[in-house]
Design a protein around this motif. Structure first.
Motif, PDB file in Angstrom:
ATOM      1  N   ALA A  16       9.578   8.086  -1.206  1.00 33.00           N
ATOM      2  CA  ALA A  16      10.909   6.944  -1.481  1.00 33.00           C
ATOM      3  C   ALA A  16      11.856   7.367  -3.027  1.00 33.00           C
ATOM      4  O   ALA A  16      12.463   7.479  -2.239  1.00 33.00           O
ATOM      5  CB  ALA A  16      10.384   5.801  -0.550  1.00 33.00           C
ATOM      6  N   LEU A  20      15.857   8.974  -3.707  1.00 35.58           N
ATOM      7  CA  LEU A  20      16.808   8.213  -2.962  1.00 35.58           C
ATOM      8  C   LEU A  20      17.794   8.392  -3.512  1.00 35.58           C
ATOM      9  O   LEU A  20      18.919   8.159  -3.662  1.00 35.58           O
ATOM     10  CB  LEU A  20      16.173   6.741  -4.068  1.00 35.58           C
ATOM     11  N   THR A 133      10.026   9.900   2.118  1.00 30.64           N
ATOM     12  CA  THR A 133      11.100  10.219   2.683  1.00 30.64           C
ATOM     13  C   THR A 133      12.102   9.515   3.283  1.00 30.64           C
ATOM     14  O   THR A 133      13.508   9.687   3.195  1.00 30.64           O
ATOM     15  CB  THR A 133      11.139  12.246   2.379  1.00 30.64           C
ATOM     16  N   ALA A 136      13.467   6.570   2.034  1.00 33.05           N
ATOM     17  CA  ALA A 136      14.608   6.577   1.260  1.00 33.05           C
ATOM     18  C   ALA A 136      16.253   6.895   2.357  1.00 33.05           C
ATOM     19  O   ALA A 136      17.267   6.444   1.863  1.00 33.05           O
ATOM     20  CB  ALA A 136      14.173   7.600   0.907  1.00 33.05           C
ATOM     21  N   LEU A 139      17.199   2.686   3.179  1.00 31.91           N
ATOM     22  CA  LEU A 139      17.251   2.399   2.313  1.00 31.91           C
ATOM     23  C   LEU A 139      18.609   3.182   1.705  1.00 31.91           C
ATOM     24  O   LEU A 139      20.531   2.371   0.850  1.00 31.91           O
ATOM     25  CB  LEU A 139      16.857   2.667   0.437  1.00 31.91           C
ATOM     26  N   GLY A 140      19.620   5.095   1.190  1.00 33.78           N
ATOM     27  CA  GLY A 140      20.522   5.082   0.940  1.00 33.78           C
ATOM     28  C   GLY A 140      21.880   4.677   1.431  1.00 33.78           C
ATOM     29  O   GLY A 140      22.700   4.430   1.353  1.00 33.78           O
ATOM     30  N   THR A 173      19.335   1.846  -9.984  1.00 35.23           N
ATOM     31  CA  THR A 173      18.158   2.205  -9.251  1.00 35.23           C
ATOM     32  C   THR A 173      17.142   3.046 -10.269  1.00 35.23           C
ATOM     33  O   THR A 173      15.759   3.614 -10.299  1.00 35.23           O
ATOM     34  CB  THR A 173      18.999   3.771  -8.667  1.00 35.23           C
TER      35      THR A 173
END
Length: 405
Positions: A16, A20, A133, A136, A139-140, A173
């Motif tokens: 993750a 990210l 992954t 990630a 979230l992105g 971040t």
């Protein structure tokens, strides 16, 4: 917490966090470019994110496999921080692109390092990394949609507003890099090897991790004398060529899947004009990318439930997807309501190909234990090759056959 659960959580965190910054850059590419008044150069942001991916993956594959994982993880975390701080405080578009190159290189390097590190663990732990992954990606994409909802095209100070959003998004971040190091140094526990140390290994850390009966794992037996014999008579170039032939089918399929899915994802940008979908929905491209990431997350988390050995079928299905998306961009024959589900399907196939191919690499008996990390890194290079070919093909289509669609 059991060792397996602890390691699963650790590799999930690594996946993750490693991906990210890369995903945030891709998801917010339009925001980054627009904040510097370079809206027409969004493509340069995507290009910068993968500009040196092949270089750093090749560096790890062919020159750094004997460097300890500790050094590589520390260096990669520093690269991640450098890229995040650089984008946050970028004073020009070109400096931002340079920092994005650093950030994207970190993601590519970290992917190959971790996939190699996984060769020392039970093979199903690749599910933890791949699931991370996928998280990630979710979230992105979500961050991008949130950004799009907070800035209005009518805002007189839109450029300044976007710069502040970019700055704080990347600064907020940066603390996850500490979690990245915590996952490696404190959470993950390497299984104890019962095998003798090979001639090329200098410490316990670099010793191949074998699965012991006492820990519930299978034992991969290595004839140490035969390993030494191979090392004495085989040059490094011959070893690389031998491993390349071993993994060529898996590498070809993974490369193909990335080509097909990147073209399909790119077609989402021309899927429909805004007049054809609910104006209350987030910008359609961003919404479809979120759907894609949702599919990736689910399928990259699936290998513990079922394993797909015929990965070529996934490649074929993704090829069909790409063709349908290209035709739809021109003829607009699919109902808008179908597009989100169709993009989830693209993500499901792409994620399933990724996790099953690396599971086969980690689990398959045809890949010698002493060569497994090299084999994994070679296949990892095919991802970058697929992305480069896919984005190039998408650009070619958008400037020729689909230029007026």
């Amino acid at each position: 917490m059991s060792a397996i659960l602890r390691n699963w959580f650790g590799f999930f965190l690594l996946g993750a966090i490693n991906n990210l910054p890369y995903v945030i850059v891709n998801s917010a590419a339009n925001t980054i470019a627009d904040s510097f008044g370079e809206k027409n150069n969004v493509g340069l942001v995507f290009g910068a994110n993968v500009a040196l991916a092949a270089v750093v993956k090749s560096l790890n594959t062919f020159f750094l496999l004997k460097v300890s994982f500790t050094i590589r993880y520390v260096v990669n975390g520093c690269l991640m921080l450098l890229g995040l701080f650089g984008v946050a405080y970028a004073f020009s578009f070109w400096f931002a692109l340079l920092c994005i190159v650093v950030s994207g290189s970190s993601a590519a390097f970290g992917e190959n390092v971790t996939l190699g590190f996984l060769s020392r663990f039970p093979s199903k732990l690749v599910n933890a990394w791949s699931s991370g992954t996928g998280m990630a990606g979710l979230l992105g994409a979500t961050i991008y949609i949130i950004f799009g909802c907070t800035v209005s095209d009518k805002d007189e100070n839109k450029t300044d507003h976007l710069k502040h959003l970019t700055k704080y998004a990347f600064l907020l971040t940066t603390p996850v890099v500490l979690l990245y190091w915590v996952a490696y140094f404190l959470v993950i526990r390497v299984p104890v090897s019962q095998a003798p140390q090979s001639v090329n290994e200098e410490s316990d850390e670099s010793r191949p991790i074998l699965k012991s009966d006492s820990g519930g794992y299978e034992v991969d037996e290595i004839d140490n004398s035969s390993v030494q014999s191979i090392e004495h008579r085989e040059s490094e170039l011959k070893r690389i060529w031998r491993c390349l032939k071993l993994v060529s089918w898996l590498a070809l399929n993974l490369c193909a899947v990335y080509v097909f899915e990147y073209v399909a994802r790119g077609c989402a940008a021309k899927a429909r004009p805004s007049t054809e979908y609910n104006i209350g929905c987030p910008e359609l491209y961003a919404a479809l990318q979120l759907c894609y990431q949702a599919g990736v997350f689910v399928s990259r988390s699936s290998v513990q439930m079922f394993i797909i050995k015929r990965v070529d079928i996934l490649s074929l299905l993704q090829l069909i997807n790409m063709v349908v998306w290209i035709v739809d961009v021109h003829y607009k024959f699919l109902p808008v309501a179908v597009l989100p589900a169709f993009m989830v399907y693209v993500g499901l196939l792409g994620g399933a190909s990724y996790v099953n191919i690396f599971y086969l690499l980690l689990h398959g008996n045809k890949f010698p234990s002493e060569d497994r990390e090299l084999c994994i890194n070679i296949v990892g290079l095919s991802i970058t090759l697929g992305i480069i070919i896919g984005t190039g093909l998408e650009t070619l289509l958008f400037n020729t056959l689909l230029a007026n669609d």
